[in-house]
Design a protein around this motif. Sequence first.
Motif, PDB file in Angstrom:
ATOM      1  N   GLY A   1       0.843  -1.207   0.000  1.00  0.00           N
ATOM      2  CA  GLY A   1       0.000   0.000   0.000  1.00  0.00           C
ATOM      3  C   GLY A   1       0.874   1.251   0.000  1.00  0.00           C
TER       4      GLY A   1
ATOM      5  N   VAL B   1     -11.214  -5.349   4.505  1.00  0.00           N
ATOM      6  CA  VAL B   1     -10.102  -4.751   3.741  1.00  0.00           C
ATOM      7  C   VAL B   1      -9.619  -5.738   2.670  1.00  0.00           C
ATOM      8  CG1 VAL B   1      -7.781  -3.763   3.893  1.00  0.00           C
ATOM      9  CG2 VAL B   1      -9.419  -3.378   5.752  1.00  0.00           C
TER      10      VAL B   1
ATOM     11  N   CYS C   1     -12.078  -5.751  -0.164  1.00  0.00           N
ATOM     12  CA  CYS C   1     -11.962  -4.516  -0.964  1.00  0.00           C
ATOM     13  C   CYS C   1     -10.761  -4.591  -1.900  1.00  0.00           C
ATOM     14  CB  CYS C   1     -11.809  -3.301  -0.043  1.00  0.00           C
ATOM     15  SG  CYS C   1     -13.318  -2.852   0.799  1.00  0.00           S
ATOM     16  N   VAL C   2      -9.626  -5.096  -1.357  1.00  0.00           N
ATOM     17  CA  VAL C   2      -8.404  -5.194  -2.169  1.00  0.00           C
ATOM     18  C   VAL C   2      -8.637  -6.146  -3.348  1.00  0.00           C
ATOM     19  CG1 VAL C   2      -6.045  -6.134  -2.159  1.00  0.00           C
ATOM     20  CG2 VAL C   2      -6.763  -4.543  -0.365  1.00  0.00           C
TER      21      VAL C   2
ATOM     22  N   CYS D   1     -11.011  -4.556  -5.954  1.00  0.00           N
ATOM     23  CA  CYS D   1     -10.336  -3.532  -6.770  1.00  0.00           C
ATOM     24  C   CYS D   1      -9.311  -4.168  -7.712  1.00  0.00           C
ATOM     25  CB  CYS D   1      -9.663  -2.500  -5.875  1.00  0.00           C
ATOM     26  SG  CYS D   1     -10.843  -1.484  -4.991  1.00  0.00           S
TER      27      CYS D   1
ATOM     28  N   HIS E   1      -7.216   3.789  -6.014  1.00  0.00           N
ATOM     29  CA  HIS E   1      -7.891   4.078  -4.730  1.00  0.00           C
ATOM     30  C   HIS E   1      -6.852   4.313  -3.645  1.00  0.00           C
ATOM     31  CE1 HIS E   1     -11.682   2.969  -6.569  1.00  0.00           C
ATOM     32  NE2 HIS E   1     -11.126   1.845  -6.994  1.00  0.00           N
TER      33      HIS E   1
ATOM     34  N   TRP F   1      -7.158   5.862  -0.923  1.00  0.00           N
ATOM     35  CA  TRP F   1      -7.699   5.638   0.431  1.00  0.00           C
ATOM     36  C   TRP F   1      -7.495   4.193   0.852  1.00  0.00           C
ATOM     37  CZ3 TRP F   1     -11.489   1.934   0.756  1.00  0.00           C
ATOM     38  CH2 TRP F   1     -12.130   1.589  -0.437  1.00  0.00           C
ATOM     39  N   LEU F   2      -7.661   3.274  -0.119  1.00  0.00           N
ATOM     40  CA  LEU F   2      -7.505   1.855   0.208  1.00  0.00           C
ATOM     41  C   LEU F   2      -6.033   1.533   0.518  1.00  0.00           C
ATOM     42  CD1 LEU F   2      -8.884  -0.875   0.537  1.00  0.00           C
ATOM     43  CD2 LEU F   2      -8.565  -1.274  -1.903  1.00  0.00           C
ATOM     44  N   SER F   3      -5.147   2.146  -0.261  1.00  0.00           N
ATOM     45  CA  SER F   3      -3.714   1.941   0.015  1.00  0.00           C
ATOM     46  C   SER F   3      -3.356   2.471   1.396  1.00  0.00           C
ATOM     47  CB  SER F   3      -2.868   2.660  -1.047  1.00  0.00           C
ATOM     48  OG  SER F   3      -3.174   2.150  -2.312  1.00  0.00           O
TER      49      SER F   3
ATOM     50  N   ILE G   1      -5.400   2.733   3.958  1.00  0.00           N
ATOM     51  CA  ILE G   1      -5.966   1.813   4.964  1.00  0.00           C
ATOM     52  C   ILE G   1      -5.061   0.579   5.098  1.00  0.00           C
ATOM     53  CG2 ILE G   1      -7.888   0.198   5.392  1.00  0.00           C
ATOM     54  CD1 ILE G   1      -9.781   2.372   4.376  1.00  0.00           C
ATOM     55  N   CYS G   2      -4.603   0.071   3.952  1.00  0.00           N
ATOM     56  CA  CYS G   2      -3.711  -1.106   3.989  1.00  0.00           C
ATOM     57  C   CYS G   2      -2.460  -0.786   4.801  1.00  0.00           C
ATOM     58  CB  CYS G   2      -3.306  -1.521   2.572  1.00  0.00           C
ATOM     59  SG  CYS G   2      -4.638  -2.326   1.690  1.00  0.00           S
TER      60      CYS G   2
END
Lengths: 509, 73
Positions: free
Chosen positions: A208, A409, A412-413, A416, A425, A427-429, A431-432
């Motif tokens: 991430g 999570v 979601c990963v 995506c 994304h 935001w996802l990175s 969060i990771c």
Amino acid sequence: MGNDILMTVNWSRAQFALTAMYHWIFVPLTLGLSFLVAFFESIYLRTGDESWKKLTKFWMTLFGINFAIGVATGIIMEFQFGTNWSNYSWMVGDIFGAPLAVEGIFAFFLEATFFAVMFFGWERASKRFHLFSTWMVAIGSNLSAVWILVANGWMQNPVAMAFNPDKARFEMQNFFDVALSPTAVQKFTHTTSSSFLLASLFVMGISGLFLLQKRHQQLAKRSMVVAAVLGLVSSGFAAFNGDESAFHIAHRQPMKLAAMEGLYTGTEKAPIVAMGIINPDKKPGDNLPAFKQEVVVPGMLSLLANRDPNSFVPGINDLVYGNPTRKIVGAQERIASGKIAVAELAKYKEAKKTGDQSGAQAALALFNQHKDDLGYGYLNRPEEAVPPVPLTFYAFHVMVGLGTFFPIVFICVLFCAFRGTLENHRWLSAICFACLFLGYVASQAGWVVAEVGRQPWAIEGLLPVGVASTAIAAGSVKTTFFIFLFLFTGLLIAEIGIMVKQIKIGPEA
Amino acid sequence: MRAAPRELFAFYRDGFRSMVLGRTLWKIILVKLFLMFAVLKLFFFSNVLEKEFRSDAERSAHVLDNLTRGASK
């Protein structure tokens, strides 16, 4: 217990907790990352794609750093057994001594052989043998955790042993009953699956970071997908064996379950507290509310504990003071029984000394009637049988809360990644990356539940920590506590520094 | 047959020689092991029962005394 002894016991506990928690920073990553590296290398061998080799080598380097800094940190705990916990160490020596030594030798030879091939053999060994070595390191690392977890499981649920009053030792009656007790099996499966989960979060966290920095994006995306798959599978497995573990805790360590849920008064259709703020003034036996705020799910604790949402779950008060209606023997009653066991053990000892065989036999017969309550004989008040409730409760809820969040999570990963939008994304990175740290929080919290929740026992119901410890000066334990604190802090800074440097260099190294 | 041990030796020798990051890690491991075994174990963590008693019978008796201390008071 005198103040001096209490000081010694508490410093010994603090020192052991510090060492164990430090040790547990490295172990789960070793257990989990070794398998992820094996998966990465397997994909490389299957595809022949050199970028997978580069990726494997990168994660293998981080695995090596973690292993090197963490190596032998567990031995410090063995030092402490001999010095700070000599009574305990003597009493369980027959059960744990030999298997732990064999395991240590096995791990040493396995690591010396296959570790060398794994790191030195890229150009010297065949691709297949190299992969075999990587898998052997992964399997061997996890196997080397077996007996120490069996030992921990036995301390939580002492089975297949008999107390020998002549030797003051617990002696193993059946190896397989000890090794395969449900507590030991769940301890191993839950620990390893949560370690795979943590390693998946570690890989996703660093990947991430790479995506946020727009560096090594192909490596990051590939790593994330493999880690998310392992993480998702591990999450499901950890939840399953965590539930099994709670079921057994309900029957073998009901006080721990009551503390985990802050349940003071036993009830039918017992609820689970999804979220809550413990009332810090609450004590066993008083009429204060257990929580300042709480959100509950009715019947869930009964379902968890007995597989029946309408069933009765005992609370702390039932287990401390007893509940004749529910046929629950409280700590109060068990203390009386335990004191008889201790007194008869003393009579047996004296009778053996004076050669009074019939006196010894009579004392032994009475001791055997009360031996299951032996540990309670060392408690002065029934409330001493209650573990620290707020710490156990919050640690349990942090672990479960994060354990519920992580699969979201992972999903979601994977979603995506499936859509090919993983790098879009941010935001996802982010969060990771945050999950890298949260994984460690969850992992440590799990051990806090296991170890704080079983207080005051070193061996459940049989040996309280106060009797397990050595009567040495509190000052010396305090000194070594601070030596460890400085040593561990220094080593942790070294590890983080080397890791960060290596992550900055990236896979090109 | 003699080639095998020689190759094995060369494998480890070349492996250790080619280390870059590994050298730093080995230094850390050696310092750590020195501190653990030559300092902590030697000066701070003696095995109390091994040190203070000569036989297992004495150790058993000592632990039994500790287990029954409360009862004899």
